[in-house]
Structure formats: structure tokens, C-alpha cells
Design an enzyme around this catalytic site. Sequence first.
Site, PDB file in Angstrom:
ATOM      1  N   ASP A 199       4.920   0.897  -6.769  1.00  0.00           N
ATOM      2  CA  ASP A 199       6.282   1.409  -6.846  1.00  0.00           C
ATOM      3  C   ASP A 199       7.247   0.348  -6.334  1.00  0.00           C
ATOM      4  OD1 ASP A 199       5.224   3.787  -7.707  1.00  0.00           O
ATOM      5  OD2 ASP A 199       5.528   4.850  -5.803  1.00  0.00           O
ATOM      6  N   ARG A 200       8.434   0.337  -6.875  1.00  0.00           N
ATOM      7  CA  ARG A 200       9.418  -0.682  -6.503  1.00  0.00           C
ATOM      8  C   ARG A 200       9.616  -0.807  -4.983  1.00  0.00           C
ATOM      9  NH1 ARG A 200      15.089  -2.333  -9.316  1.00  0.00           N
ATOM     10  NH2 ARG A 200      15.855  -3.644  -7.624  1.00  0.00           N
TER      11      ARG A 200
END
Length: 236
Positions: free
Chosen positions: A60-61
Site C-alpha cells: 500500500d502507498r
Amino acid sequence: MKAKILFEDRNIIVVEKPPKMPCQSDKTLDEDLMSILINHCVEKEVLKEKPYLGLVHRLDRPVGGVLVLAKTKEANRSLSKQISEQGFLKEYLTIVCGKPSSPSGEFRDYLKKLITINMSKVVPQNTKGSKEAVLKYQLIDTVKTNEYGELSLMSISLETGRHHQIRVQLSNGGIPIWGDNKYNKTFIKKKEWSQISLWAHKLAFKHPDSNELVTFYSYPYDEYPWNIFHIKKRWF
């Protein structure tokens, strides 16, 4: 922003993705990991054409940590097969608000991705579009803080790879991740941004060429709340 390369040969490249960096280009047009590594390969090998680079798995970012990419299609197939056959070990470190009911255990849920809001939720087993999610955890340490009460450092081992899996399952289990502004009510209410305390710490897999088991580690940055646990000294 740069990505630290931990290992590289003609088959794979293992990198430490910084938090807040997307794995691939998105609508924000912010600097992304794939573009950085493609440019790295072009410059290193003096290539005239865009090199092959396969994103075998993602983070995830907001999440930082260790990630492996394939530099050939054959390596991509090998790593993807290991992932599908659960021969690809992924371990994370996280800090949660609260303390798990037992020092070690397993969360087994069914998750459904909510595409319109980029979130997932725990649903009954037979819900249409749901997928089983399984993770195992180990409690490492718990520290009492003035502002957040008990904070617990945990190790997480994934047996499946679902959208926001760790974040959703821990929140559903009553121990949401510190700094998670999507699944932790304490941080959803905060106006200011906070860095989620979730880090991809360890990868282990068979090298696509030699077939030998290789293991790579990455450690969280020395900042709050990671630094209250003295991770490198006490755990590894």
C-alpha cells in the site's frame, strides 16, 4: 525521494520502498517506485529501450519496506508461482493500539473490497465477492503511553494477500494499527495526517535462477512510535 536497493542481479531486484511512495504511477502523478527502478536499470545497463520489470507483489502507498521485482518474464513466472502456492514468505512489523488477547494467534476472516471508497471490510463467509483472508501474529512487546494508552509491537505473517488485509483484520480484531486513518477510529478523527505504523520487514523465497532460499530484511525508520520499542536491539 529514493528507493534503497538491497540486492540486484540479472533476475531480480530487491528494494526498500519508502512510505508514501506508490508502487506504480497513479492519478497523482507523484514519483513512483516502478519508474525509479526502470530509470535505474536504463542508466546502469546503458539501455536504449525500456527494460522489462515485473511488479510481482505490492505494498500500500503509505506502507514502507522490502519488495522484490522481476527483471525477466521467467523470474516473474517463478515468483508468481511461489506466491500462488504459498511458498513466498512475507512478514510485517506493526504497532497497534491496545494489546491482543493472546501472545500469538490467527485471524481468519472473509473480506470484500469496496472499490468506490478504496477500502475493504469483514463480511460473512458466503457474501458475494468476498475472499478468505488469513494472517498469523506474534506479540513482541507492549508499552504504556500517556496519549494512546497501551501500544503493542507485533509481527505479522500473511498466508493470503488481500486488499488492506492486515489493516482490516487487526481493526476488526479490536487492535487497529497506530496512525491508520482509514481503519483506526482514533486517527480517522484527527485532522492532521499521520504515518501508519506498518512495515514490510521480511521476504523469503527461492531464487528464480538458483532455486536457493534467499531472505531479505528491512527495518522501520527511527521515529515515533517505532523508536519506543528499540526494535533492532531487542528483537532482531
